[in-house]
Each structure stands twice: as C-alpha cells, then as structure tokens.
Motif scaffolding. Structure first.
Motif, mmCIF file in Angstrom:
data_model
loop_
_atom_site.group_PDB
_atom_site.id
_atom_site.type_symbol
_atom_site.label_atom_id
_atom_site.label_comp_id
_atom_site.label_asym_id
_atom_site.label_seq_id
_atom_site.Cartn_x
_atom_site.Cartn_y
_atom_site.Cartn_z
ATOM 1 N N GLN A 70 10.045 -0.205 15.260
ATOM 2 C CA GLN A 70 9.099 0.712 14.629
ATOM 3 C C GLN A 70 9.103 0.568 13.107
ATOM 4 O OE1 GLN A 70 10.809 4.176 16.453
ATOM 5 N NE2 GLN A 70 9.288 4.245 18.106
ATOM 6 N N ARG A 84 0.506 3.794 2.891
ATOM 7 C CA ARG A 84 1.050 3.335 4.174
ATOM 8 C C ARG A 84 2.572 3.353 4.171
ATOM 9 N NH1 ARG A 84 -2.132 -0.522 7.736
ATOM 10 N NH2 ARG A 84 -4.224 0.373 7.678
ATOM 11 N N SER A 99 -0.248 -10.670 1.548
ATOM 12 C CA SER A 99 0.667 -11.586 2.210
ATOM 13 C C SER A 99 0.720 -12.921 1.492
ATOM 14 C CB SER A 99 0.245 -11.793 3.663
ATOM 15 O OG SER A 99 1.027 -12.781 4.281
ATOM 16 N N ASP A 132 0.857 -1.179 0.000
ATOM 17 C CA ASP A 132 0.000 0.000 0.000
ATOM 18 C C ASP A 132 0.897 1.234 0.000
ATOM 19 O OD1 ASP A 132 -1.450 2.309 1.168
ATOM 20 O OD2 ASP A 132 -3.076 0.877 1.507
ATOM 21 N N THR A 176 7.340 -2.640 12.125
ATOM 22 C CA THR A 176 5.899 -2.496 12.307
ATOM 23 C C THR A 176 5.283 -1.739 11.136
ATOM 24 O OG1 THR A 176 6.097 -2.554 14.721
ATOM 25 C CG2 THR A 176 4.109 -1.543 13.811
ATOM 26 N N MET A 177 5.908 -0.642 10.731
ATOM 27 C CA MET A 177 5.342 0.179 9.663
ATOM 28 C C MET A 177 5.468 -0.499 8.300
ATOM 29 S SD MET A 177 6.296 4.060 10.845
ATOM 30 C CE MET A 177 4.867 4.771 10.035
ATOM 31 N N TYR A 210 5.508 -3.830 7.690
ATOM 32 C CA TYR A 210 4.539 -4.904 7.593
ATOM 33 C C TYR A 210 3.100 -4.374 7.595
ATOM 34 C CZ TYR A 210 7.918 -8.703 7.948
ATOM 35 O OH TYR A 210 8.921 -9.595 7.691
ATOM 36 N N SER A 211 2.866 -3.228 8.208
ATOM 37 C CA SER A 211 1.518 -2.662 8.153
ATOM 38 C C SER A 211 1.180 -2.161 6.756
ATOM 39 C CB SER A 211 1.376 -1.515 9.169
ATOM 40 O OG SER A 211 2.061 -0.354 8.737
ATOM 41 N N ALA A 212 2.221 -1.939 5.930
ATOM 42 C CA ALA A 212 2.009 -1.503 4.553
ATOM 43 C C ALA A 212 1.927 -2.669 3.575
ATOM 44 C CB ALA A 212 3.134 -0.556 4.131
ATOM 45 N N PRO A 238 5.207 -7.617 14.286
ATOM 46 C CA PRO A 238 4.850 -8.288 13.034
ATOM 47 C C PRO A 238 6.105 -8.918 12.432
ATOM 48 C CG PRO A 238 4.086 -5.996 13.059
ATOM 49 C CD PRO A 238 5.000 -6.161 14.217
#
Length: 412
Positions: A398, A19, A410, A16, A401-402, A404-406, A355
């Motif tokens: 951090q 993100r 998967s 994304d 986290t950012m 993998y949040s993007a 993550p």
C-alpha cells in the motif's frame, strides 16, 4: 520536539504534494485509529532529500505521542547492514565471494544434505554437501533455514535449539558448532530459503575483522554515516517503542514494553540477521548512501561497482523467487522478484503487480518495518512501526502504491 527532517517542496523534486498528503490520512484511518498499528513513522525522499515525513500514534501502552527520535527494533533490516559490512571486506581482498566458508568456519567442513529423519527418529546420514561458499550465505542459497519457517523436521530442530534467537543463550562458537551438526535442506547454491545465513555471515565478519560485529558496524558504517542511534541493543530505553503482536480482527497486543526491555542487556554475540535497533533518521542515512552509489557526505562505504553487484539478481538464470524459493515466509514478494547480495530486487515490475522500477531493491523487518531504494527514480522510503509478524497487513504494498502514485515526474 523538532522533526528529524527538513522536507523540500515536493514539486521541486517531481512529487505531487496533495497526493503525498493522502498517505498520512490513509495510515491514520486504516491502521493507527483502529489500533492495528500503534504507531507509524515514514520518510520519503528523492536523491536523498526528504519530500514527505509523517509520524502518528504513541510510543506504546499508555505512553506519550510517538517521539521523532523513537528507537525501533529493526529486526531483519539488520541484514543489509551485515551484507554491506561483508562486502567491505571483499573490497579489501580479505575474502572472496567464491571462496568456501571453511576459510573462516572450519566447523562447516563436513556438512550433509537432509535425507530423512528428525523428531523422535535420528536424522539419516545424508550425502556430503559440496563446499558452501560465501556467496551462498549472502544470497540465502546456503541450504540453512529458520525455525520460524515451521515446515518440517529441520525447522523443528532449529526451534528446539532456539537458533533463530540464540544470542541470549550461547556464544557464536557454540552457535556455529550446532549448525554444523545439522543437515542442510538442499545442496548449497541449489535453492533459495530465507534463513540464518546472514547471522552466519555476521560471524564471518567478526572472524575476518577480529572485531565484535557491533563494533565493526560502528567504526566502518555507523560513524561515517552519522548513524548515532543505531546499535545492537539500546542505551536509552525511554526512547524504545513498545513491541506488539498482530491479533486477527482486533487491535494489536503489546508483547514487550520499551522501558525495561531486555534489549538494554548485551547478547552473547551480535546477530547479523536481526539484532539492531535504531531510528528512522539513521536508516534514512543508510538508504541515502545506497541511492547515492555507496557514499554519503564524503564518506565512501562501498564502491558504486560493489553496490551495483549487490543489487543485481544472483539467482541462477535470472530466475525469480517463485522458481527458487522453498520458504514459507520471507521479507519479500516472490513474483518478479530476484535476490542479490543482501537485498531483494525487482526484476520484472509487471509480475509484482505493484508500481515499481526494474532494479529497485528493498528489505524489511519482522516488526513490519520496511525500506526500498529505487535507483532509476532516485526515490527511497523508510517505514517504521512495531507489529509482529510483518505478514500481518499489506502495508508495504500500500505504501509503495501511494508513493509512486504521488510521483508526478518520472525519469524512466
């Protein structure tokens, strides 16, 4: 100056874009603007193709905007390179992991285990250690230590001899001689301690190959991968960023300028545990090779099976570092984390509280640089900055986290 990467459309590789863009904003507001990290440089890729690149801050004190080809002290991110070099020699049957290190280090024939003493009291004559093996070195299960651990009398004698940074004061033979006379913290294979083990492994590479370590790296790893700016020391210190130290509650303090740095002078030997300097573009090539199973653009560095063995947990009974580690400090987390042949890896994502993917492997450097490779998702990251020590901020957690949040698609 042209950016070092041409980034693919993030959506085409399952990311994304919005993100991902949050990462740069976060780095600016949380770290660069307040001076906690004077500069940051980040590349995120999938299957070796960059999807996000960001560079912020300056080269250093009163210097220009961070160059895309800036050179960083990558410190312990040297260790995975040394480990790959050693495993190349294993593949050629010049050495085997289970063999005793006395095969190339006869000085280690009479190692003993710590039994007391130190400081103003001589070390007690400890019990003889069973033979240390090469696998004990490459997994940090050798019984050696670092002075920077700063826990007891063995660490203290390492600091007295300046063994963590010995390459400017003694040659490798003298270094090994001194280590051979000091007690081990524990019997080889019986514990895990972040240590000078990889420096010793680098000296083994030199003795086995008959080449200085930097020359071996250049011929067998850097040149094949096109890593044109990575070496022990720097030839163009105008591209070397300034080094900084963490100051609690304040902006980081500059401790060594890039121009005029001592890194322009060769050491008496090359430190396999922490001596390389290089660019983000170069280390991205290294991680691309790793995520690609040991090969890049036709250059085979190690075989897929060798790399699979390297990124497998070698701690006894599949233990994690909470069960095995005696270190006060290392470049890894402990919970849910195992250790292989030169890398830490995630063995239980839930226990890491981050993550991640099972089998993801990684390491970092003392100046807060970091990388990770996720074979399951094909994701890699390289992060460059220059603030000592790496425990100053939770930047690695951090960033993971950012990133993998993007990740919108998967493969798990």
């Amino acid at each position: 100056m042209t950016a070092p990467f041409t980034c693919a459309d993030p959506a085409s590789l399952g990311f994304d874009a919005g993100r991902l863009a949050r990462i740069g904003d976060f780095l600016e507001s949380a770290y660069v603007a307040p001076g906690k990290l004077p500069m940051t440089q980040l590349v995120v890729a999938r299957d070796g193709q960059p999807v996000y690149y960001d560079a912020r801050g300056k080269m250093g004190e009163g210097r220009e905007t961070l160059r895309h080809d800036a050179i960083f002290r990558i410190a312990s991110m040297t260790k995975p390179v040394t480990s790959i070099a050693f495993m190349q020699l294993v593949e050629q049957c010049k050495v085997a992991l289970e063999e005793p290190v006395t095969k190339v280090l006869p000085e280690f024939a009479k190692l003993r285990i710590y039994a007391g003493g130190g400081g103003s009291i001589p070390f007690a004559p400890g019990t003889p250690a069973h033979p240390m093996r090469f696998i004990d070195l490459i997994t940090h299960m050798s019984g050696l230590t670092y002075g920077l651990q700063n826990r007891g009398n063995i660490d203290a004698i390492y600091r007295e001899h300046n063994l963590d940074f010995a390459r400017g004061r003694m040659n490798s033979d003298e270094y090994i001689r001194i280590l051979s006379e000091l007690p081990l913290e524990f019997a080889p294979g019986q514990g895990w301690n972040y240590s000078v083990s990889t420096d010793v492994l680098g000296i083994c590479v030199e003795r086995l190959s008959g080449m200085r370590l930097g020359d071996y790296f250049q011929q067998h790893i850097f040149a094949p991968l096109g890593m044109v700016d990575t070496a022990f020391g720097v030839s163009d210190d105008t591209r070397l960023v300034d080094a900084y130290q963490y100051v609690p509650g304040h902006a980081a303090k500059m401790i060594e300028a890039g121009p005029g740095s001592n890194l322009g002078k060769p050491g008496l030997y090359d430190s396999g545990g922490g001596g390389l300097c290089g660019t983000i573009a170069d280390y991205h090539r290294f991680t691309h090779m790793l995520v690609n199973g040991g090969e890049l653009n036709g250059a085979r560095i190690v075989s897929p099976k060798t790399l699979r063995m390297m990124r497998t947990n070698h701690l006894p009974n599949n233990a994690d570092l909470t069960e095995m580690s005696s270190s006060l400090f290392s470049e890894s987390n402990n919970a849910g984390t195992g250790f292989g042949l030169g890398f830490a890896m995630v063995i239980d994502p839930a226990k890491t509280l981050m993550p991640s993917s099972p089998g993801e492997f990684y390491w970092g450097g003392a100046y807060s640089t970091a990388f990770f490779v996720d074979p399951l998702e094909g994701v890699t990251m390289v992060f460059m900055t220059q603030v000592y020590p790496s425990s100053s901020y939770p930047i690695r957690r951090q960033l993971k986290t950012m990133i993998y949040s993007a990740l919108a698609e998967s493969r798990a």
